[in-house]
Design a protein around this motif. Structure first.
Motif, PDB file in Angstrom:
ATOM      1  N   MET A 155       0.824  -1.202   0.000  1.00  0.00           N
ATOM      2  CA  MET A 155       0.000   0.000   0.000  1.00  0.00           C
ATOM      3  C   MET A 155       0.864   1.261   0.000  1.00  0.00           C
ATOM      4  N   ILE A 156       0.249   2.341  -0.366  1.00  0.00           N
ATOM      5  CA  ILE A 156       0.938   3.622  -0.517  1.00  0.00           C
ATOM      6  C   ILE A 156       0.140   4.673   0.264  1.00  0.00           C
ATOM      7  N   ASP A 157       0.838   5.530   0.970  1.00  0.00           N
ATOM      8  CA  ASP A 157       0.184   6.648   1.660  1.00  0.00           C
ATOM      9  C   ASP A 157       1.100   7.864   1.538  1.00  0.00           C
ATOM     10  N   LEU A 158       0.730   8.778   0.646  1.00  0.00           N
ATOM     11  CA  LEU A 158       1.603   9.928   0.368  1.00  0.00           C
ATOM     12  C   LEU A 158       1.137  11.207   1.065  1.00  0.00           C
ATOM     13  N   HIS A 159       0.167  11.112   1.951  1.00  0.00           N
ATOM     14  CA  HIS A 159      -0.362  12.343   2.553  1.00  0.00           C
ATOM     15  C   HIS A 159      -0.381  12.190   4.072  1.00  0.00           C
ATOM     16  N   VAL A 160       0.779  12.446   4.672  1.00  0.00           N
ATOM     17  CA  VAL A 160       0.963  12.252   6.104  1.00  0.00           C
ATOM     18  C   VAL A 160       1.584  13.523   6.694  1.00  0.00           C
ATOM     19  N   ASN A 179      -1.605  18.456 -17.522  1.00  0.00           N
ATOM     20  CA  ASN A 179      -0.354  18.761 -16.829  1.00  0.00           C
ATOM     21  C   ASN A 179       0.238  17.552 -16.108  1.00  0.00           C
ATOM     22  N   GLY A 180      -0.378  16.396 -16.274  1.00  0.00           N
ATOM     23  CA  GLY A 180       0.209  15.161 -15.761  1.00  0.00           C
ATOM     24  C   GLY A 180       0.159  14.987 -14.259  1.00  0.00           C
ATOM     25  N   LEU A 181      -0.760  15.687 -13.588  1.00  0.00           N
ATOM     26  CA  LEU A 181      -0.878  15.506 -12.141  1.00  0.00           C
ATOM     27  C   LEU A 181      -1.660  14.241 -11.822  1.00  0.00           C
ATOM     28  N   ALA A 182      -1.466  13.746 -10.616  1.00  0.00           N
ATOM     29  CA  ALA A 182      -2.261  12.630 -10.107  1.00  0.00           C
ATOM     30  C   ALA A 182      -3.320  13.167  -9.145  1.00  0.00           C
ATOM     31  N   VAL A 183      -4.378  12.394  -8.990  1.00  0.00           N
ATOM     32  CA  VAL A 183      -5.438  12.681  -8.015  1.00  0.00           C
ATOM     33  C   VAL A 183      -5.327  11.641  -6.910  1.00  0.00           C
ATOM     34  N   GLU A 184      -5.380  12.093  -5.660  1.00  0.00           N
ATOM     35  CA  GLU A 184      -5.321  11.127  -4.551  1.00  0.00           C
ATOM     36  C   GLU A 184      -6.723  10.670  -4.164  1.00  0.00           C
ATOM     37  N   ILE A 185      -6.808   9.413  -3.764  1.00  0.00           N
ATOM     38  CA  ILE A 185      -7.976   9.004  -2.997  1.00  0.00           C
ATOM     39  C   ILE A 185      -7.614   9.320  -1.553  1.00  0.00           C
ATOM     40  N   ASN A 186      -8.274  10.322  -0.996  1.00  0.00           N
ATOM     41  CA  ASN A 186      -7.975  10.804   0.346  1.00  0.00           C
ATOM     42  C   ASN A 186      -9.035  10.226   1.279  1.00  0.00           C
ATOM     43  N   THR A 187      -8.607   9.295   2.114  1.00  0.00           N
ATOM     44  CA  THR A 187      -9.573   8.539   2.923  1.00  0.00           C
ATOM     45  C   THR A 187     -10.112   9.344   4.102  1.00  0.00           C
ATOM     46  N   PHE A 194       2.675   1.455  -9.790  1.00  0.00           N
ATOM     47  CA  PHE A 194       2.456   0.203  -9.049  1.00  0.00           C
ATOM     48  C   PHE A 194       1.165  -0.444  -9.538  1.00  0.00           C
ATOM     49  N   ALA A 195       1.242  -1.730  -9.833  1.00  0.00           N
ATOM     50  CA  ALA A 195      -0.002  -2.449 -10.130  1.00  0.00           C
ATOM     51  C   ALA A 195      -0.804  -2.529  -8.830  1.00  0.00           C
ATOM     52  N   LEU A 196      -2.112  -2.251  -8.915  1.00  0.00           N
ATOM     53  CA  LEU A 196      -2.941  -2.258  -7.711  1.00  0.00           C
ATOM     54  C   LEU A 196      -2.925  -3.632  -7.039  1.00  0.00           C
ATOM     55  N   ASP A 197      -2.745  -4.673  -7.817  1.00  0.00           N
ATOM     56  CA  ASP A 197      -2.705  -6.012  -7.225  1.00  0.00           C
ATOM     57  C   ASP A 197      -1.460  -6.234  -6.381  1.00  0.00           C
ATOM     58  N   ASP A 198      -0.431  -5.408  -6.607  1.00  0.00           N
ATOM     59  CA  ASP A 198       0.822  -5.581  -5.842  1.00  0.00           C
ATOM     60  C   ASP A 198       0.859  -4.732  -4.570  1.00  0.00           C
ATOM     61  N   VAL A 199       0.003  -3.714  -4.498  1.00  0.00           N
ATOM     62  CA  VAL A 199       0.174  -2.792  -3.365  1.00  0.00           C
ATOM     63  C   VAL A 199      -0.727  -3.146  -2.179  1.00  0.00           C
ATOM     64  N   VAL A 218       0.085   5.520  -8.753  1.00  0.00           N
ATOM     65  CA  VAL A 218       1.438   6.057  -8.823  1.00  0.00           C
ATOM     66  C   VAL A 218       1.899   6.575  -7.469  1.00  0.00           C
ATOM     67  N   ALA A 219       3.207   6.540  -7.273  1.00  0.00           N
ATOM     68  CA  ALA A 219       3.873   7.303  -6.220  1.00  0.00           C
ATOM     69  C   ALA A 219       4.869   8.196  -6.952  1.00  0.00           C
ATOM     70  N   PHE A 220       5.672   8.930  -6.202  1.00  0.00           N
ATOM     71  CA  PHE A 220       6.624   9.846  -6.836  1.00  0.00           C
ATOM     72  C   PHE A 220       7.981   9.737  -6.167  1.00  0.00           C
ATOM     73  N   SER A 221       9.019   9.802  -6.994  1.00  0.00           N
ATOM     74  CA  SER A 221      10.383   9.817  -6.491  1.00  0.00           C
ATOM     75  C   SER A 221      11.134  10.904  -7.245  1.00  0.00           C
TER      76      SER A 221
END
Ligand code: ZN
Ligand code: FE
Ligand code: FE
Ligand code: ZN
Length: 255
Positions: free
Chosen positions: A1-6, A173-181, A250-255, A240-243
């Motif tokens: 799983m990924i959590d980019l908003h902490v 502009n190539g931005l991503a949208v977060e699912i913000n729980t 990331f494939a959703l099945d892997d996260v 996606v995540a960002f580096s």
């Protein structure tokens, strides 16, 4: 799983110490996060310590730790934001609209002000700012895309119609949208964004990522598995995540 908003600091509820960073990373480990990204509010810039996050992350080799920032987007402050973002090599920057012309519409005691305004007008103005944030070129992710619904007051005009120009700009502009729980823990009681906007973003080919918007360690990773299941139920297969500003898929099945 990924959590980019902490938010390590919360609303300046604590200091940026190694001990606090560790407690967030220990929760990330318990939640089986592959990637965690710290993205504190830019208004606490003077209390942030990005180097300490990177140093403490070395104690957690099983977790990928990213350093981001959540910027409070204000159209009149673009130049200052731009300069500030040059001061540190962030992995990503979240652009969030929290205020309309100085009105902090997501504060807990603002419901009455929402009720006294015309919802369509408020939604239009909100999404106009989201569009401008996307076009600014400063951000990698749009935070809580439809937070204007926070008190569950809905526009009369279909929200997809109102959000469409912003989503077009996000795509261009190539931005991503977060699912913000975190929306589930607000009066509206649902994730940001709502299903109609997830579907529109999907149809436009916009990338998704995840954020708990945790302001304390115990909230890190909250409901992210459910958010992943929700995306899958809409036929979405990767996130996606960002580096260093670049998308990592990331494939959703892997996260
Ligand atoms: Zn906050
Ligand atoms: Fe925010
Ligand atoms: Fe946040
Ligand atoms: Zn936020």
């Amino acid at each position: 799983m990924i959590d980019l908003h902490v938010h390590l600091l919360g609303h300046r509820d604590r200091e940026a110490t190694a001990e606090h960073i560790r407690s967030f990373l220990e929760q990330a480990r318990r939640q089986k996060l592959k990637v965690i990204g710290f993205a504190d509010h830019d208004m606490y810039w003077d209390s942030l310590d990005f180097d300490l996050i990177r140093a403490t992350a070395a104690e957690f080799p099983d977790i990928t730790v990213k350093v981001g920032l959540e910027v409070d987007y204000r159209e009149e402050a673009e130049q200052g934001i731009r300069e500030r973002l040059r001061a540190y090599p962030f992995d990503y920057v979240i652009g969030s609209v929290h205020q309309i012309g100085g009105w902090f519409f997501d504060f807990p005691d603002e419901e009455l002000n929402h009720r006294q305004k015309d919802a369509d007008t408020v939604y239009r103005e909100y999404f106009r700012l989201v569009e401008k944030a996307a076009v600014s070129g400063m951000f990698h992710i749009i935070g809580h895309l439809d937070i204007i619904k926070i008190f569950n007051l809905r526009s009369v005009t279909d929200v997809s119609t109102l959000a469409r120009p912003a989503l077009d700009a996000i795509k261009r502009n190539g931005l991503a949208v977060e699912i913000n729980t975190n929306g589930r823990y607000k009066p509206v009681n649902e994730f940001y964004p709502q299903a109609a906007l997830i579907e529109l973003a999907r149809d436009l080919g916009i990338d998704f990522t995840f954020g708990s918007d945790a302001h304390e360690a115990k909230v890190v990773g909250r409901d992210i598995p459910e958010a992943a299941a929700l995306l899958k139920s809409h036929g979405i297969q990767e996130v996606v995540a960002f580096s260093a500003g670049a998308k990592v898929r990331f494939a959703l099945d892997d996260v």
